[in-house]
Design a protein around this motif. Structure first.
Motif, PDB file in Angstrom:
ATOM      1  N   ILE A   8       0.878  -1.161   0.000  1.00 56.31           N
ATOM      2  CA  ILE A   8       0.000   0.000   0.000  1.00 56.31           C
ATOM      3  C   ILE A   8       0.915   1.210   0.000  1.00 56.31           C
ATOM      4  O   ILE A   8       1.557   1.519   1.006  1.00 56.31           O
ATOM      5  N   ALA A   9       0.982   1.891  -1.145  1.00 54.78           N
ATOM      6  CA  ALA A   9       1.986   2.936  -1.335  1.00 54.78           C
ATOM      7  C   ALA A   9       1.354   4.260  -1.744  1.00 54.78           C
ATOM      8  O   ALA A   9       0.248   4.303  -2.271  1.00 54.78           O
ATOM      9  N   ALA A  10       2.094   5.331  -1.497  1.00 50.98           N
ATOM     10  CA  ALA A  10       1.657   6.673  -1.870  1.00 50.98           C
ATOM     11  C   ALA A  10       2.884   7.548  -2.109  1.00 50.98           C
ATOM     12  O   ALA A  10       3.960   7.281  -1.584  1.00 50.98           O
ATOM     13  N   ASP A  11       2.696   8.566  -2.926  1.00 51.30           N
ATOM     14  CA  ASP A  11       3.725   9.586  -3.101  1.00 51.30           C
ATOM     15  C   ASP A  11       3.436  10.712  -2.113  1.00 51.30           C
ATOM     16  O   ASP A  11       2.316  11.228  -2.073  1.00 51.30           O
ATOM     17  N   ILE A  12       4.435  11.066  -1.324  1.00 54.94           N
ATOM     18  CA  ILE A  12       4.307  12.159  -0.366  1.00 54.94           C
ATOM     19  C   ILE A  12       5.218  13.287  -0.842  1.00 54.94           C
ATOM     20  O   ILE A  12       6.389  13.050  -1.131  1.00 54.94           O
ATOM     21  N   THR A  13       4.679  14.506  -0.910  1.00 56.02           N
ATOM     22  CA  THR A  13       5.458  15.659  -1.360  1.00 56.02           C
ATOM     23  C   THR A  13       5.456  16.738  -0.289  1.00 56.02           C
ATOM     24  O   THR A  13       4.407  17.060   0.263  1.00 56.02           O
ATOM     25  N   ASN A  14       6.631  17.280  -0.015  1.00 58.35           N
ATOM     26  CA  ASN A  14       6.757  18.413   0.896  1.00 58.35           C
ATOM     27  C   ASN A  14       6.716  19.686   0.051  1.00 58.35           C
ATOM     28  O   ASN A  14       7.665  19.996  -0.649  1.00 58.35           O
ATOM     29  N   THR A  15       5.613  20.407   0.124  1.00 62.30           N
ATOM     30  CA  THR A  15       5.462  21.642  -0.648  1.00 62.30           C
ATOM     31  C   THR A  15       5.939  22.871   0.128  1.00 62.30           C
ATOM     32  O   THR A  15       5.856  23.977  -0.381  1.00 62.30           O
ATOM     33  N   ASN A  16       6.420  22.644   1.351  1.00 59.66           N
ATOM     34  CA  ASN A  16       6.932  23.753   2.161  1.00 59.66           C
ATOM     35  C   ASN A  16       8.322  24.170   1.688  1.00 59.66           C
ATOM     36  O   ASN A  16       8.983  23.437   0.962  1.00 59.66           O
ATOM     37  N   GLU A  17       8.749  25.327   2.150  1.00 59.78           N
ATOM     38  CA  GLU A  17      10.087  25.823   1.814  1.00 59.78           C
ATOM     39  C   GLU A  17      11.106  25.431   2.869  1.00 59.78           C
ATOM     40  O   GLU A  17      12.185  26.014   2.955  1.00 59.78           O
ATOM     41  N   TYR A  18      10.773  24.435   3.678  1.00 61.65           N
ATOM     42  CA  TYR A  18      11.671  23.978   4.737  1.00 61.65           C
ATOM     43  C   TYR A  18      11.523  22.454   4.874  1.00 61.65           C
ATOM     44  O   TYR A  18      10.568  21.850   4.396  1.00 61.65           O
ATOM     45  N   THR A  19      12.496  21.833   5.534  1.00 59.00           N
ATOM     46  CA  THR A  19      12.474  20.393   5.777  1.00 59.00           C
ATOM     47  C   THR A  19      11.296  20.052   6.685  1.00 59.00           C
ATOM     48  O   THR A  19      10.992  20.788   7.618  1.00 59.00           O
ATOM     49  N   GLN A  20      10.631  18.932   6.388  1.00 60.95           N
ATOM     50  CA  GLN A  20       9.416  18.560   7.111  1.00 60.95           C
ATOM     51  C   GLN A  20       9.446  17.084   7.483  1.00 60.95           C
ATOM     52  O   GLN A  20       9.750  16.237   6.642  1.00 60.95           O
ATOM     53  N   ASN A  21       9.130  16.745   8.736  1.00 57.51           N
ATOM     54  CA  ASN A  21       8.971  15.350   9.150  1.00 57.51           C
ATOM     55  C   ASN A  21       7.634  14.830   8.635  1.00 57.51           C
ATOM     56  O   ASN A  21       6.694  15.607   8.437  1.00 57.51           O
ATOM     57  N   PHE A  22       7.536  13.497   8.441  1.00 59.24           N
ATOM     58  CA  PHE A  22       6.256  12.915   8.061  1.00 59.24           C
ATOM     59  C   PHE A  22       6.062  11.576   8.772  1.00 59.24           C
ATOM     60  O   PHE A  22       7.012  10.923   9.179  1.00 59.24           O
ATOM     61  N   VAL A  23       4.794  11.205   8.907  1.00 58.50           N
ATOM     62  CA  VAL A  23       4.379   9.899   9.398  1.00 58.50           C
ATOM     63  C   VAL A  23       3.359   9.385   8.395  1.00 58.50           C
ATOM     64  O   VAL A  23       2.391  10.085   8.071  1.00 58.50           O
ATOM     65  N   TYR A  24       3.566   8.177   7.890  1.00 49.01           N
ATOM     66  CA  TYR A  24       2.660   7.521   6.940  1.00 49.01           C
ATOM     67  C   TYR A  24       2.067   6.312   7.657  1.00 49.01           C
ATOM     68  O   TYR A  24       2.806   5.465   8.148  1.00 49.01           O
ATOM     69  N   VAL A  25       0.734   6.255   7.759  1.00 47.41           N
ATOM     70  CA  VAL A  25       0.065   5.218   8.540  1.00 47.41           C
ATOM     71  C   VAL A  25      -0.940   4.473   7.659  1.00 47.41           C
ATOM     72  O   VAL A  25      -1.685   5.094   6.897  1.00 47.41           O
ATOM     73  N   VAL A  26      -0.957   3.134   7.782  1.00 41.66           N
ATOM     74  CA  VAL A  26      -1.935   2.305   7.079  1.00 41.66           C
ATOM     75  C   VAL A  26      -2.591   1.369   8.083  1.00 41.66           C
ATOM     76  O   VAL A  26      -1.902   0.706   8.864  1.00 41.66           O
ATOM     77  N   GLU A  27      -3.930   1.332   8.059  1.00 42.98           N
ATOM     78  CA  GLU A  27      -4.697   0.398   8.874  1.00 42.98           C
ATOM     79  C   GLU A  27      -5.706  -0.291   7.964  1.00 42.98           C
ATOM     80  O   GLU A  27      -6.298   0.357   7.099  1.00 42.98           O
ATOM     81  N   ILE A  28      -5.910  -1.591   8.151  1.00 37.51           N
ATOM     82  CA  ILE A  28      -6.788  -2.346   7.259  1.00 37.51           C
ATOM     83  C   ILE A  28      -7.911  -2.998   8.060  1.00 37.51           C
ATOM     84  O   ILE A  28      -7.668  -3.628   9.089  1.00 37.51           O
ATOM     85  N   THR A  29      -9.138  -2.830   7.533  1.00 39.46           N
ATOM     86  CA  THR A  29     -10.307  -3.451   8.142  1.00 39.46           C
ATOM     87  C   THR A  29     -11.025  -4.311   7.104  1.00 39.46           C
ATOM     88  O   THR A  29     -10.865  -4.104   5.896  1.00 39.46           O
ATOM     89  N   ASP A  30     -11.826  -5.270   7.576  1.00 41.86           N
ATOM     90  CA  ASP A  30     -12.600  -6.096   6.654  1.00 41.86           C
ATOM     91  C   ASP A  30     -13.941  -5.419   6.365  1.00 41.86           C
ATOM     92  O   ASP A  30     -14.190  -4.294   6.814  1.00 41.86           O
ATOM     93  N   ASN A  31     -14.824  -6.104   5.621  1.00 44.47           N
ATOM     94  CA  ASN A  31     -16.084  -5.482   5.209  1.00 44.47           C
ATOM     95  C   ASN A  31     -17.062  -5.275   6.370  1.00 44.47           C
ATOM     96  O   ASN A  31     -18.098  -4.647   6.204  1.00 44.47           O
ATOM     97  N   LYS A  32     -16.726  -5.790   7.555  1.00 43.87           N
ATOM     98  CA  LYS A  32     -17.547  -5.565   8.755  1.00 43.87           C
ATOM     99  C   LYS A  32     -16.867  -4.565   9.699  1.00 43.87           C
ATOM    100  O   LYS A  32     -17.228  -4.460  10.860  1.00 43.87           O
ATOM    101  N   ASN A  33     -15.854  -3.885   9.195  1.00 46.55           N
ATOM    102  CA  ASN A  33     -15.052  -2.915   9.958  1.00 46.55           C
ATOM    103  C   ASN A  33     -14.259  -3.540  11.097  1.00 46.55           C
ATOM    104  O   ASN A  33     -13.831  -2.835  12.016  1.00 46.55           O
ATOM    105  N   ALA A  34     -14.066  -4.852  11.046  1.00 48.94           N
ATOM    106  CA  ALA A  34     -13.199  -5.515  12.026  1.00 48.94           C
ATOM    107  C   ALA A  34     -11.750  -5.321  11.594  1.00 48.94           C
ATOM    108  O   ALA A  34     -11.439  -5.352  10.399  1.00 48.94           O
ATOM    109  N   LEU A  35     -10.869  -5.120  12.537  1.00 47.04           N
ATOM    110  CA  LEU A  35      -9.463  -4.884  12.244  1.00 47.04           C
ATOM    111  C   LEU A  35      -8.824  -6.115  11.608  1.00 47.04           C
ATOM    112  O   LEU A  35      -8.833  -7.196  12.189  1.00 47.04           O
TER     113      LEU A  35
END
Length: 135
Positions: A8-35
């Protein structure tokens, strides 16, 4: 399909004019919203105007419909949901590579663990030439 590593991937872009920390989080649930997978995350730092392709893996154990919720922030306690992806895990005999990747991207597999990745033709060529992936 079951027991296939999904990225599960994404492109993350820092549009700021300074260095920026990031956190990328993925959580998956089934069709009944169970983890189906507890939240996994990756942290890093992006320079100004830098784009980074980040991804986390998940290996489904059962067929069915799932939802991957992607959140991004600057700290683990300040993330916001940015995307929701539907994932259909099919029986072994009911899978196809057709339309696996978004338009303009190629389906490759990592040599290290055979997990699938999607890459632009330019990046795909580099990964193959460096012996990191195969098509």
């Amino acid at each position: 399909k079951t027991d296939q590593v999904l990225q599960i991937a994404a492109d993350i872009t820092n549009t700021n004019e300074y260095t920026q920390n990031f956190v990328y989080v993925v959580e998956i649930t089934d069709n009944k919203n169970a983890l189906a997978q507890r939240a996994k995350w990756m942290t890093g730092t992006l320079d100004s105007d830098q784009t980074f392709n980040v991804g986390l893996s998940w290996t489904p154990k059962e067929t069915g419909e799932y939802k991957a919720v992607i959140s991004i922030g600057t700290k683990i306690d300040s993330v916001s949901q940015v995307a929701e992806i539907k994932i259909n895990v099919n029986p072994e005999g009911n899978t196809s590579d057709y339309n696996y990747c978004k338009n303009g991207h190629e389906l490759l597999f990592k040599y290290s663990d055979n997990s699938p990745i999607c890459a632009s033709p330019e990046i795909a060529s580099k990964l193959i030439n460096r012996g990191l992936a195969f098509d």
